[in-house]
Design a protein around this motif. Structure first.
Motif, PDB file in Angstrom:
ATOM      1  N   LEU A 161       0.790  -1.230   0.000  1.00  0.00           N
ATOM      2  CA  LEU A 161       0.000   0.000   0.000  1.00  0.00           C
ATOM      3  C   LEU A 161       0.822   1.280   0.000  1.00  0.00           C
ATOM      4  CD1 LEU A 161      -2.607  -1.157   2.682  1.00  0.00           C
ATOM      5  CD2 LEU A 161      -2.860  -1.229   0.200  1.00  0.00           C
ATOM      6  N   VAL A 162       2.065   1.216   0.420  1.00  0.00           N
ATOM      7  CA  VAL A 162       2.845   2.445   0.589  1.00  0.00           C
ATOM      8  C   VAL A 162       4.095   2.477  -0.294  1.00  0.00           C
ATOM      9  CG1 VAL A 162       4.003   3.942   2.253  1.00  0.00           C
ATOM     10  CG2 VAL A 162       2.030   2.601   2.983  1.00  0.00           C
ATOM     11  N   GLN A 163       4.799   1.393  -0.357  1.00  0.00           N
ATOM     12  CA  GLN A 163       6.067   1.326  -1.092  1.00  0.00           C
ATOM     13  C   GLN A 163       5.956   1.921  -2.497  1.00  0.00           C
ATOM     14  OE1 GLN A 163       9.349  -0.632  -0.594  1.00  0.00           O
ATOM     15  NE2 GLN A 163       9.648   0.795  -2.277  1.00  0.00           N
ATOM     16  N   PRO A 164       6.758   2.949  -2.795  1.00  0.00           N
ATOM     17  CA  PRO A 164       6.750   3.457  -4.171  1.00  0.00           C
ATOM     18  C   PRO A 164       7.274   2.378  -5.135  1.00  0.00           C
ATOM     19  CG  PRO A 164       7.907   4.949  -2.663  1.00  0.00           C
ATOM     20  CD  PRO A 164       7.681   3.674  -1.931  1.00  0.00           C
ATOM     21  N   VAL A 223      -3.279  14.256   0.954  1.00  0.00           N
ATOM     22  CA  VAL A 223      -1.915  13.778   0.742  1.00  0.00           C
ATOM     23  C   VAL A 223      -1.283  14.466  -0.462  1.00  0.00           C
ATOM     24  CG1 VAL A 223      -0.536  11.770   0.107  1.00  0.00           C
ATOM     25  CG2 VAL A 223      -2.324  11.548   1.828  1.00  0.00           C
ATOM     26  N   GLN A 224      -2.059  14.603  -1.533  1.00  0.00           N
ATOM     27  CA  GLN A 224      -1.484  15.152  -2.768  1.00  0.00           C
ATOM     28  C   GLN A 224      -1.223  16.642  -2.686  1.00  0.00           C
ATOM     29  OE1 GLN A 224      -2.846  11.925  -6.107  1.00  0.00           O
ATOM     30  NE2 GLN A 224      -3.960  13.838  -6.063  1.00  0.00           N
ATOM     31  N   VAL A 282       5.033   8.920   1.044  1.00  0.00           N
ATOM     32  CA  VAL A 282       5.447   7.737   1.802  1.00  0.00           C
ATOM     33  C   VAL A 282       5.230   7.948   3.300  1.00  0.00           C
ATOM     34  CG1 VAL A 282       7.407   6.273   2.378  1.00  0.00           C
ATOM     35  CG2 VAL A 282       7.127   7.082   0.056  1.00  0.00           C
ATOM     36  N   MET A 283       5.492   9.177   3.763  1.00  0.00           N
ATOM     37  CA  MET A 283       5.293   9.462   5.186  1.00  0.00           C
ATOM     38  C   MET A 283       3.814   9.368   5.548  1.00  0.00           C
ATOM     39  SD  MET A 283       8.315  10.180   6.328  1.00  0.00           S
ATOM     40  CE  MET A 283       8.129  11.167   7.800  1.00  0.00           C
ATOM     41  N   TRP A 284       2.976   9.959   4.710  1.00  0.00           N
ATOM     42  CA  TRP A 284       1.524   9.873   4.946  1.00  0.00           C
ATOM     43  C   TRP A 284       1.083   8.421   4.999  1.00  0.00           C
ATOM     44  CZ3 TRP A 284      -1.730  13.540   6.431  1.00  0.00           C
ATOM     45  CH2 TRP A 284      -1.424  14.888   6.187  1.00  0.00           C
ATOM     46  N   GLY A 292      -0.437   6.709   8.188  1.00  0.00           N
ATOM     47  CA  GLY A 292      -1.834   6.300   8.117  1.00  0.00           C
ATOM     48  C   GLY A 292      -2.006   4.807   8.378  1.00  0.00           C
ATOM     49  N   LEU A 293      -1.134   4.023   7.788  1.00  0.00           N
ATOM     50  CA  LEU A 293      -1.215   2.570   7.969  1.00  0.00           C
ATOM     51  C   LEU A 293      -0.970   2.203   9.434  1.00  0.00           C
ATOM     52  CD1 LEU A 293      -1.404  -0.263   6.709  1.00  0.00           C
ATOM     53  CD2 LEU A 293       1.027  -0.134   6.191  1.00  0.00           C
ATOM     54  N   LEU A 294       0.076   2.781  10.006  1.00  0.00           N
ATOM     55  CA  LEU A 294       0.375   2.502  11.415  1.00  0.00           C
ATOM     56  C   LEU A 294      -0.784   2.952  12.308  1.00  0.00           C
ATOM     57  CD1 LEU A 294       4.054   3.337  12.414  1.00  0.00           C
ATOM     58  CD2 LEU A 294       2.750   1.266  12.892  1.00  0.00           C
ATOM     59  N   ALA A 295      -1.305   4.141  12.022  1.00  0.00           N
ATOM     60  CA  ALA A 295      -2.385   4.674  12.851  1.00  0.00           C
ATOM     61  C   ALA A 295      -3.589   3.740  12.825  1.00  0.00           C
ATOM     62  CB  ALA A 295      -2.778   6.067  12.370  1.00  0.00           C
TER      63      ALA A 295
END
Lengths: 436, 171
Positions: free
Chosen positions: A167-170, A271-272, A279-281, A285-288
């Protein structure tokens, strides 16, 4: 085919109609309280029961059966590895679908239909066994003993890692990135198994931990030495969740929720237009999401400590099985069409791993049948049924556990926070599918 | 305005559809349809569109009614397959307008992209089995169109910025 920014699918489910969200929320709330008010007051699944299957057990335990299953699964992985290492860096490379669709989503039906099949055929275990056979050592033996307290905590971290990749990795759909992750997975798991013995694989492999956890809801369950055909709810009730199981389940539920959340136009817009890197968002977000699920569930379950004889901290792990049907409902609602449509595409591409026009399995000429998208109402109904059905089964499991763990006259008072939390997860799941 | 939800953007789209081309005879039917869809706009006069919707202000087109400099021939209520849906896209300073909004479209409806970008870019529309690509030169308007022939939720992205411009919900 152009690489989509998010994930590998070029098409997604339409948003759930708002009326479905309302209907689902009302149903979830009503059924929850009906169950709580009218339900049984004494445990019903105190034994697993079910039907013993001696012949099936004999077949499953037959060494040749196990060997064949292991070799076939290993061969599939080797084939995917070939695509990963020598294939073209295009979306038609089956390695992407193999990892993101077949493995991560496919393990759900496999585990429900075939129980602990994943664990029995895990290629990491096969590789480790092979190495141990060469070295003439017992695969159960490691250099250092792994503390029982470790449980599946490393796997929870692994699930977060996979969700981050997905979901996050570019550039997650480029070979270079996927190769690195595959290498890390292989090295961490196999080296760990050499250090700690093969128990490490059960403790740390995100795929096996996910599959083994969902297999608790399978109709097949091993009791003692024998396979049984069981009521999945009775089987789930008998599950002794290992330490860290709450984190595993929170990571599964939280990451699925984040997948939807990251597709809301609110999130995309924020985010945009932010100067903070995407990546930080995504990481935050995923951790949260995972932490929200972990903390809310743990607190609600710990409330039972006021009414039962155990310390409050013991309850989350005892109750975590009741979240599994909700996880399953979320996963079905989010990924069913992905598995059906992209699963086919992967099967087609699997015939030609190097992009040279091969047709090894005869599937290369087949077209993807995506007719399922022509029935958005049916998809929406399945999503609704999955979310609400998962919720109802979750409430049933939680209630069953509550009357097992708490004195009958106090069971209701002990479980209401958990019920509210579950209603919250379900409503959130519905709203996320509405995808505002 | 930019961060608003998809529902709002669709609303803006419809409002504008009903109000903007009021003078054009061709649009009469569309206005009626727009009224039906909106259900609330009683007066399809330009004042309703006094605040130009962010999603729709874009490079101007040689449009017959030409009421104002930012007007664009969005010929239609967006939910009618008979009419094309025009999406004006502005890319400047690494940002896109629209910015990840969701827009409802009909299967079979033609979607026209009017793009104005300060840098060379490529617009990708992921359409299920076949995708659509539009090359956009720096500082010059680019126009392209495609038709959604199946249902689902599809992303239109700026390839160079790696940003989602709109998500088309085709029903």
């Amino acid at each position: 085919m152009l690489v989509p920014l998010h994930g590998i699918a070029s098409r997604h489910d339409l948003p759930l109609p708002f009326s479905f969200v309302v209907i689902g929320a009302v149903l979830a709330l009503t059924i929850s309280f009906v169950i709580l008010i009218f339900a049984w007051r004494a445990p019903r699944f105190d034994r697993v029961g079910g039907r013993p299957m001696p012949r099936l057990t004999a077949i499953v335990d037959y060494p040749v059966t196990r060997l064949v299953a292991r070799v076939v699964v290993l061969a599939a992985y080797v084939w995917a590895l070939l695509a990963l290492l020598a294939g073209q860096d295009l979306l038609t490379n089956p390695a992407f679908g193999f990892v993101y669709v077949w493995m991560w989503v496919g393990l759900v039906p496999i585990s429900l239909l075939l129980g602990q099949f994943w664990r029995a055929t895990n290629p990491l275990r096969t590789i480790h066994r092979g190495l141990c056979a060469l070295a003439r050592v017992d695969p159960g033996q490691g250099l250092v003993a792994l503390s029982a307290k470790v449980g599946v905590w490393p796997a929870a971290a692994g699930i977060f890692g996979f969700a981050w990749l997905e979901l996050v990795q570019p550039d997650r759909t480029t070979l270079a990135v996927l190769r690195l992750w595959a290498l890390a997975w292989l090295v961490i798991l196999v080296l760990g198994a050499i250090v700690f013995g093969q128990r490490w694989i059960g403790a740390a492999d995100p795929f096996e931990a996910y599959a083994s956890t969902l297999a608790q809801m399978s109709i097949w369950r091993r009791v003692g030495d024998q396979m049984r055909l069981v009521n999945p709810l009775a089987g789930l009730n008998a599950w002794h969740a290992p330490p860290g199981a709450t984190a595993v389940v929170a990571a599964l539920l939280g990451s699925t929720a984040f997948d939807s959340f990251a597709n809301t136009s609110w999130w995309i817009g924020v985010v945009q237009s932010s100067s903070v890197p995407t990546v930080m968002w995504g990481t935050g977000g995923l951790l949260a999401m995972i932490i929200i699920v972990f903390v809310s569930f743990s607190l609600a379950a710990a409330w039972m400590g006021r009414y039962g004889g155990r310390p409050a901290a013991a309850y989350p792990r005892l109750m975590v099985g009741s979240l599994l049907p909700i996880v399953l409902g979320y996963v079905v609602a989010h990924y069913a069409t992905l598995l059906i449509v992209e699963g086919q595409r992967t099967a087609i591409n699997f015939s030609d791993p190097l992009g040279r026009g091969w047709n090894v399995f005869g599937s290369a000429e087949m077209g993807v049948n995506s007719a399922i998208f022509n029935y958005p109402t049916a998809i929406a109904l399945v999503q609704l049924a999955a979310i609400v059905g998962g919720h109802v089964l979750g409430i049933v499991c939680a209630h069953e556990k509550a009357v097992t763990l708490l004195p009958p006259d106090r069971a209701l008072r002990g479980q209401w926070p958990l019920l509210l939390v579950m209603v919250g997860y379900t409503c959130a799941g519905l709203v996320l599918l509405f995808s505002p | 305005m930019h961060g608003l939800g998809g529902a709002t953007s669709t609303q803006q789209l419809r409002e504008r559809d009903t109000s903007m081309p009021a003078r054009s005879a061709v649009i009469g039917g569309a206005v009626a349809l727009g009224l039906l869809l909106n259900g609330c706009t009683s007066n399809p006069e330009p004042e309703a569109s006094a605040s130009p919707a962010a999603t729709l202000s874009g490079p101007s087109e040689p449009s017959p009614p030409a009421t104002s400099s930012t007007s664009v021939p969005a010929q239609s209520p967006s939910l009618n397959a008979e009419y094309a849906l025009t999406i004006n896209i502005e890319i400047a300073g690494g940002k896109t307008v629209p910015n990840g909004n969701k827009i409802d479209v009909r299967v079979g409806q033609k979607v026209i992209l009017n793009v104005m970008s300060d840098t060379a870019d490529e617009i990708h529309a992921h359409l299920g089995e076949k995708d659509y690509e539009l090359a956009v030169p720096a500082g010059k308007p680019a126009k392209g169109s495609f038709t959604l022939d199946s249902r689902g939720s599809f992303e239109v992205e700026s390839h160079h910025l790696e940003k989602t411009i709109v998500i088309l919900n085709a029903r």
